[in-house]
Design a protein around this motif. Structure first.
Motif, short mmCIF file in Angstrom:
data_model
loop_
_atom_site.label_atom_id
_atom_site.label_comp_id
_atom_site.label_asym_id
_atom_site.label_seq_id
_atom_site.Cartn_x
_atom_site.Cartn_y
_atom_site.Cartn_z
N PRO A 189 0.83 -1.21 0.00
CA PRO A 189 0.00 0.00 0.00
C PRO A 189 0.87 1.26 0.00
O PRO A 189 1.87 1.33 0.72
CB PRO A 189 -0.80 -0.13 1.30
CG PRO A 189 -0.83 -1.60 1.59
CD PRO A 189 0.49 -2.12 1.11
N GLY A 190 0.50 2.21 -0.81
CA GLY A 190 1.24 3.47 -0.86
C GLY A 190 2.53 3.41 -1.65
O GLY A 190 3.27 4.39 -1.69
N SER A 191 2.81 2.30 -2.33
CA SER A 191 4.10 2.14 -3.01
C SER A 191 4.08 2.77 -4.40
O SER A 191 3.03 3.05 -4.99
CB SER A 191 4.45 0.66 -3.13
OG SER A 191 3.47 -0.04 -3.87
N LEU A 192 5.30 2.96 -4.93
CA LEU A 192 5.50 3.45 -6.29
C LEU A 192 6.28 2.39 -7.06
O LEU A 192 7.37 1.98 -6.63
CB LEU A 192 6.29 4.76 -6.28
CG LEU A 192 6.83 5.25 -7.64
CD1 LEU A 192 5.70 5.49 -8.63
CD2 LEU A 192 7.67 6.51 -7.46
N THR A 193 5.73 1.95 -8.19
CA THR A 193 6.42 1.04 -9.10
C THR A 193 6.70 1.79 -10.39
O THR A 193 5.78 2.32 -11.02
CB THR A 193 5.56 -0.20 -9.38
OG1 THR A 193 5.35 -0.92 -8.16
CG2 THR A 193 6.24 -1.10 -10.40
N PHE A 194 7.97 1.86 -10.77
CA PHE A 194 8.42 2.63 -11.93
C PHE A 194 9.08 1.62 -12.87
O PHE A 194 10.04 0.94 -12.49
CB PHE A 194 9.42 3.69 -11.47
CG PHE A 194 9.69 4.83 -12.43
CD1 PHE A 194 9.27 4.79 -13.75
CD2 PHE A 194 10.38 5.95 -11.99
CE1 PHE A 194 9.53 5.84 -14.62
CE2 PHE A 194 10.64 7.02 -12.85
CZ PHE A 194 10.22 6.96 -14.17
N ALA A 195 8.56 1.48 -14.09
CA ALA A 195 9.03 0.44 -15.01
C ALA A 195 9.44 1.04 -16.34
O ALA A 195 8.86 2.03 -16.81
CB ALA A 195 7.93 -0.59 -15.24
N ASN A 196 10.45 0.41 -16.97
CA ASN A 196 10.85 0.74 -18.32
C ASN A 196 10.84 -0.54 -19.15
O ASN A 196 11.44 -1.55 -18.76
CB ASN A 196 12.25 1.36 -18.35
CG ASN A 196 12.81 1.48 -19.76
OD1 ASN A 196 13.28 0.51 -20.35
ND2 ASN A 196 12.76 2.68 -20.31
#
Length: 394
Positions: free
Chosen positions: A284-291
């Motif tokens: 919860p509340g996380s950030l996932t940043f993908a390329n």
């Protein structure tokens, strides 16, 4: 603290044309004005992308460039718009940093398209760091071509293959077994320390295997990039106690700053598995940043229109699977960092606007926005302090 999660997904090089300053950027000596990665692919190979087009992909292409992308004509059911970059580069770090809230405040250093491309003092220092009497290449080149051409000589003499491109980059290729993978990484770290003060954006390790006539680059590429010169959304999220996940090249692009957990793979298919798993498991509340890099690395630079089209349709299936797994209150934003029109002259990136497509905020148009507005919107969704200079469009 909000329990809402954010997933920021960069489709590397999936530009949609229309950059207002495209005439100031060049590819094989000709301006980028008129390049349109997605529209030109769709014109050659009409695309079936119901999930991203359902969010507003076709509408974003028309907004950005005035062009239609055959096959992409759905009525938008998601958040949609197009983003324009202000950083003076059409490269990976510039695009990603600005998306994350930090426009590049300087002009990058580019090596001239001459032979040799590198100044003699730098060449000598690279050879010294490698423990060799010299280097091979020393030119603008395609990575696969230069390895095929110089790989056998590299095996005979042990000299690293060094080359560059229209980007602010110095790439070093070496055989994983004969030269050694860790030795290549160490060399690239040493060279990065030499060229980062010159504002060269990245030094890239390009390991390969095989024998003459059958050399193959491996998945053990590693980028050594200058650290962003300001506070990114990754920094802001981590400082607020949120878990940050980086998928694919994100760790390298941001010099591993602001990242709690790194998820790598040998292919975009591996990265898709990480993304879908995190849709189920991310905190919860996380950030996932993908390329997702293969649009650019396998198809854009190689000017493979059909391959690019197949990759886009495959990724649309990944996007659909992701959206089905997301929870109420989540945000997913799909965007890109630059263009790489496979129908264009040359083999380099193209200066283009990029799509902004969102799940989680209903059907709404956000219009023309800036790259930095994407990061500001992610920060607003997560309840983080504002990441300037962007403005949230949620």
């Amino acid at each position: 603290m909000t329990d809402s999660r954010a997933f920021l997904i960069v489709m590397d090089s999936v530009g949609i044309g229309g950059a207002p300053d495209a005439a100031e950027f060049f590819n094989d000596g000709l301006p980028d004005s008129g390049a349109n990665t997605l529209a030109h692919i769709a014109r050659a190979c009409p695309l079936a992308m119901p999930n991203l087009d359902g969010l507003g992909l076709g509408a974003a292409v028309r907004l950005a460039s005035g062009e239609a992308a055959p096959g992409l004509d759905a009525r938008p059911q998601g958040l949609w718009g197009a983003a324009t970059e202000v950083s003076r580069g059409k490269d990976t770090p510039s695009g990603h940093w600005e998306i994350a809230g930090v426009p590049v405040p300087w002009e990058w250093h580019y090596f001239p398209d001459t032979r040799p491309a590198f100044p003699p003092e730098l060449t000598a220092r690279i050879a010294q760091a490698a423990g060799t009497e010299g280097i091979l290449g020393n030119e603008h080149a395609s990575g696969t071509e230069v390895i095929a051409r110089l790989g056998a000589e590299h095996l005979r003499g042990g000299w690293p293959i060094c080359y560059t491109s229209a980007d602010s980059v110095l790439q070093i290729a070496a055989h994983e077994q004969a030269f050694g993978l860790e030795r290549l990484y160490r060399l690239c770290r040493d060279v990065a320390a030499m060229v980062h003060p010159l504002r060269v954006g990245r030094v890239i390790a390009r390991p390969f295997t095989g024998a003459e006539g059958a050399f193959t680059r491996t998945a053990n590429r590693r980028d050594y990039a200058i650290a962003p010169p300001g506070r990114t959304i990754l920094d802001a999220a981590q400082a607020a106690g949120r878990v940050t996940h980086a998928i694919g090249k994100i760790g390298d692009i941001f010099s591993h700053r602001g990242i709690d957990r790194l998820h790598k793979g040998r292919s975009d298919a591996d990265l898709a598995e990480h993304l879908l798993r995190l849709a189920d498991e991310a905190e919860p509340g996380s950030l996932t940043f993908a390329n997702f890099v293969e649009f650019d690395s396998l198809y854009g630079h190689r000017r493979d229109i059909k391959g690019y089209a197949r990759a886009l349709e495959w990724f649309d299936g990944v996007a659909g699977a992701l959206m089905r797994r997301l929870r109420p209150g989540d945000l997913a934003l799909f965007t890109a960092d630059h263009g790489n029109d496979p129908s264009w002259h040359g083999t380099d990136h193209t200066r283009e606007r990029v799509p902004v497509l969102g799940w989680g905020y209903g059907a709404r148009a956000v219009g023309l926005v800036g790259f930095a507005d994407i990061g500001a919107s992610v920060a607003a969704h997560l309840g983080l302090p504002q990441v300037r200079p962007g403005r949230a469009f949620l």
